[in-house]
Each structure stands twice: as structure tokens, then as C-alpha cells.
Design a protein around this motif. Sequence first.
Motif, PDB file in Angstrom:
ATOM      1  N   ASN A  15      11.946  31.084  44.600  1.00  0.00           N
ATOM      2  CA  ASN A  15      10.978  32.087  44.185  1.00  0.00           C
ATOM      3  C   ASN A  15      11.446  32.722  42.866  1.00  0.00           C
ATOM      4  OD1 ASN A  15       9.783  34.818  44.010  1.00  0.00           O
ATOM      5  ND2 ASN A  15       8.822  34.236  45.940  1.00  0.00           N
ATOM      6  N   MET A  16      10.735  32.414  41.804  1.00  0.00           N
ATOM      7  CA  MET A  16      11.137  32.907  40.477  1.00  0.00           C
ATOM      8  C   MET A  16      11.073  34.435  40.378  1.00  0.00           C
ATOM      9  SD  MET A  16      12.156  30.315  38.806  1.00  0.00           S
ATOM     10  CE  MET A  16      12.213  30.835  37.111  1.00  0.00           C
ATOM     11  N   SER A  17      10.144  35.064  41.075  1.00  0.00           N
ATOM     12  CA  SER A  17      10.066  36.533  41.050  1.00  0.00           C
ATOM     13  C   SER A  17      11.312  37.158  41.654  1.00  0.00           C
ATOM     14  CB  SER A  17       8.826  37.010  41.816  1.00  0.00           C
ATOM     15  OG  SER A  17       7.663  36.560  41.190  1.00  0.00           O
ATOM     16  N   THR A  18      11.809  36.566  42.719  1.00  0.00           N
ATOM     17  CA  THR A  18      13.032  37.068  43.344  1.00  0.00           C
ATOM     18  C   THR A  18      14.219  36.903  42.411  1.00  0.00           C
ATOM     19  OG1 THR A  18      12.177  36.546  45.540  1.00  0.00           O
ATOM     20  CG2 THR A  18      14.555  36.823  45.342  1.00  0.00           C
ATOM     21  N   THR A  28      17.176  50.165  47.724  1.00  0.00           N
ATOM     22  CA  THR A  28      18.246  49.816  46.782  1.00  0.00           C
ATOM     23  C   THR A  28      19.395  49.054  47.433  1.00  0.00           C
ATOM     24  OG1 THR A  28      19.252  51.977  47.119  1.00  0.00           O
ATOM     25  CG2 THR A  28      17.761  51.734  45.248  1.00  0.00           C
ATOM     26  N   LYS A  29      19.518  49.118  48.753  1.00  0.00           N
ATOM     27  CA  LYS A  29      20.620  48.386  49.394  1.00  0.00           C
ATOM     28  C   LYS A  29      20.491  46.886  49.199  1.00  0.00           C
ATOM     29  CE  LYS A  29      19.078  47.546  54.093  1.00  0.00           C
ATOM     30  NZ  LYS A  29      19.476  47.576  55.463  1.00  0.00           N
ATOM     31  N   PHE A  30      19.288  46.405  48.921  1.00  0.00           N
ATOM     32  CA  PHE A  30      19.097  44.978  48.724  1.00  0.00           C
ATOM     33  C   PHE A  30      19.477  44.541  47.315  1.00  0.00           C
ATOM     34  CE2 PHE A  30      15.935  45.995  52.075  1.00  0.00           C
ATOM     35  CZ  PHE A  30      16.644  45.414  53.103  1.00  0.00           C
ATOM     36  N   PHE A  31      19.820  45.483  46.470  1.00  0.00           N
ATOM     37  CA  PHE A  31      20.172  45.142  45.100  1.00  0.00           C
ATOM     38  C   PHE A  31      21.682  45.080  44.866  1.00  0.00           C
ATOM     39  CE2 PHE A  31      15.788  46.499  44.575  1.00  0.00           C
ATOM     40  CZ  PHE A  31      15.298  45.431  43.848  1.00  0.00           C
ATOM     41  N   PHE A  32      22.481  45.127  45.933  1.00  0.00           N
ATOM     42  CA  PHE A  32      23.922  44.992  45.742  1.00  0.00           C
ATOM     43  C   PHE A  32      24.261  43.608  45.207  1.00  0.00           C
ATOM     44  CE2 PHE A  32      23.983  42.717  49.663  1.00  0.00           C
ATOM     45  CZ  PHE A  32      25.149  41.991  49.655  1.00  0.00           C
ATOM     46  N   LEU A  33      23.366  42.652  45.432  1.00  0.00           N
ATOM     47  CA  LEU A  33      23.578  41.313  44.888  1.00  0.00           C
ATOM     48  C   LEU A  33      23.623  41.333  43.367  1.00  0.00           C
ATOM     49  CD1 LEU A  33      21.332  39.031  47.104  1.00  0.00           C
ATOM     50  CD2 LEU A  33      23.799  39.045  46.955  1.00  0.00           C
ATOM     51  N   ARG A  34      22.865  42.237  42.763  1.00  0.00           N
ATOM     52  CA  ARG A  34      22.868  42.337  41.299  1.00  0.00           C
ATOM     53  C   ARG A  34      24.269  42.550  40.759  1.00  0.00           C
ATOM     54  NH1 ARG A  34      18.059  46.250  39.875  1.00  0.00           N
ATOM     55  NH2 ARG A  34      16.409  44.721  40.045  1.00  0.00           N
ATOM     56  N   VAL A  82      15.148  40.267  50.627  1.00  0.00           N
ATOM     57  CA  VAL A  82      15.831  40.726  51.834  1.00  0.00           C
ATOM     58  C   VAL A  82      16.622  39.579  52.457  1.00  0.00           C
ATOM     59  CG1 VAL A  82      15.478  41.577  54.195  1.00  0.00           C
ATOM     60  CG2 VAL A  82      14.209  42.589  52.298  1.00  0.00           C
ATOM     61  N   ALA A  83      16.016  38.390  52.515  1.00  0.00           N
ATOM     62  CA  ALA A  83      16.709  37.227  53.090  1.00  0.00           C
ATOM     63  C   ALA A  83      17.945  36.864  52.271  1.00  0.00           C
ATOM     64  CB  ALA A  83      15.748  36.044  53.166  1.00  0.00           C
ATOM     65  N   ALA A  84      17.831  36.877  50.960  1.00  0.00           N
ATOM     66  CA  ALA A  84      18.979  36.559  50.105  1.00  0.00           C
ATOM     67  C   ALA A  84      20.097  37.575  50.307  1.00  0.00           C
ATOM     68  CB  ALA A  84      18.553  36.513  48.643  1.00  0.00           C
ATOM     69  N   SER A  85      19.716  38.833  50.404  1.00  0.00           N
ATOM     70  CA  SER A  85      20.701  39.891  50.601  1.00  0.00           C
ATOM     71  C   SER A  85      21.396  39.757  51.952  1.00  0.00           C
ATOM     72  CB  SER A  85      20.007  41.251  50.493  1.00  0.00           C
ATOM     73  OG  SER A  85      20.911  42.290  50.735  1.00  0.00           O
ATOM     74  N   ASP A  86      20.609  39.531  52.995  1.00  0.00           N
ATOM     75  CA  ASP A  86      21.187  39.415  54.338  1.00  0.00           C
ATOM     76  C   ASP A  86      22.126  38.214  54.441  1.00  0.00           C
ATOM     77  OD1 ASP A  86      19.795  41.639  55.122  1.00  0.00           O
ATOM     78  OD2 ASP A  86      18.276  40.544  56.266  1.00  0.00           O
ATOM     79  N   ILE A 102      23.544  30.895  45.270  1.00  0.00           N
ATOM     80  CA  ILE A 102      22.384  31.156  46.109  1.00  0.00           C
ATOM     81  C   ILE A 102      21.230  30.391  45.474  1.00  0.00           C
ATOM     82  CG2 ILE A 102      20.716  32.878  46.904  1.00  0.00           C
ATOM     83  CD1 ILE A 102      22.984  34.922  46.857  1.00  0.00           C
ATOM     84  N   TYR A 103      20.679  29.434  46.202  1.00  0.00           N
ATOM     85  CA  TYR A 103      19.529  28.693  45.707  1.00  0.00           C
ATOM     86  C   TYR A 103      18.266  29.427  46.134  1.00  0.00           C
ATOM     87  CZ  TYR A 103      22.680  24.903  44.595  1.00  0.00           C
ATOM     88  OH  TYR A 103      23.705  24.153  44.066  1.00  0.00           O
ATOM     89  N   GLN A 104      17.373  29.614  45.209  1.00  0.00           N
ATOM     90  CA  GLN A 104      16.161  30.386  45.452  1.00  0.00           C
ATOM     91  C   GLN A 104      14.977  29.630  44.865  1.00  0.00           C
ATOM     92  OE1 GLN A 104      13.729  32.469  46.816  1.00  0.00           O
ATOM     93  NE2 GLN A 104      15.559  33.675  47.126  1.00  0.00           N
TER      94      GLN A 104
END
Length: 107
Positions: free
Chosen positions: A37-40, A59-65, A5-9, A33-35
Motif C-alpha cells: 500500500n503506497m499510502s501507508t 501517534t503510537k502507530f508512528f513509532f515505526l517512523r 496498524v498491522a505494520a506497527s503491530d 517490512i514489505y508493504q
Amino acid sequence: ECELVAASDQSSLMFHAERFLQGQGLKVKKKIIYQDNMSTIQLLKNPTSSSQRTAHINTKFFFLREHIESKNIHVEYMQTNKMIADLLTKTLFGSSFKFLSEAILGQ
């Protein structure tokens, strides 16, 4: 889920900054985007999730994909102790504070 959610926002702010810089005549070569968390990172890079634990994520948080697949954004792993933003969001002491403050100040 919180990391996703944080990455998406925050990515929307990155797109606004890119448009502003382009309006100033500058070219943005690469958005990263530096992350830490490997799961994210796996959730962002894999087109489908095989876990029932992630089925509830909106699904709105997956627009980054889409941006990752089109190579518009790159997601890279960075160790937690090197995340510069932590200086602004967490209470740090000792060597962590010294390292991150010097990184921000360019010393």
C-alpha cells in the motif's frame, strides 16, 4: 489506517525475533517490512501528514517512523500478488495459489 496498524503491530514481533537471533549469536543485517500500500509507505516515511483524513491516527502507530529514519527498519514496496503471507491469510485459487505455495516451499 488498517495497513499502518498491522505494520506497527507486526514490527514488535520482528524486534523480538531479532533479539532472539542475536541471543543465539546470529547477526541480523537488514530488517525489511514489505508493504503493498503506497499510502501507508508515504505515511511511514513522511514526518508530517498534510491530510486531514489521517489526523485521527493514534501517534503510537508512528513509532515505526523513528526506526525508519534511523535506518533500523526499511520499508519496501512489493506488489500485492507477490505477498507470500497472503497464502496464510487469504483464500487463493489458481495461479496465485500455485505461485505463493511454491515460493513458501522453495520449489
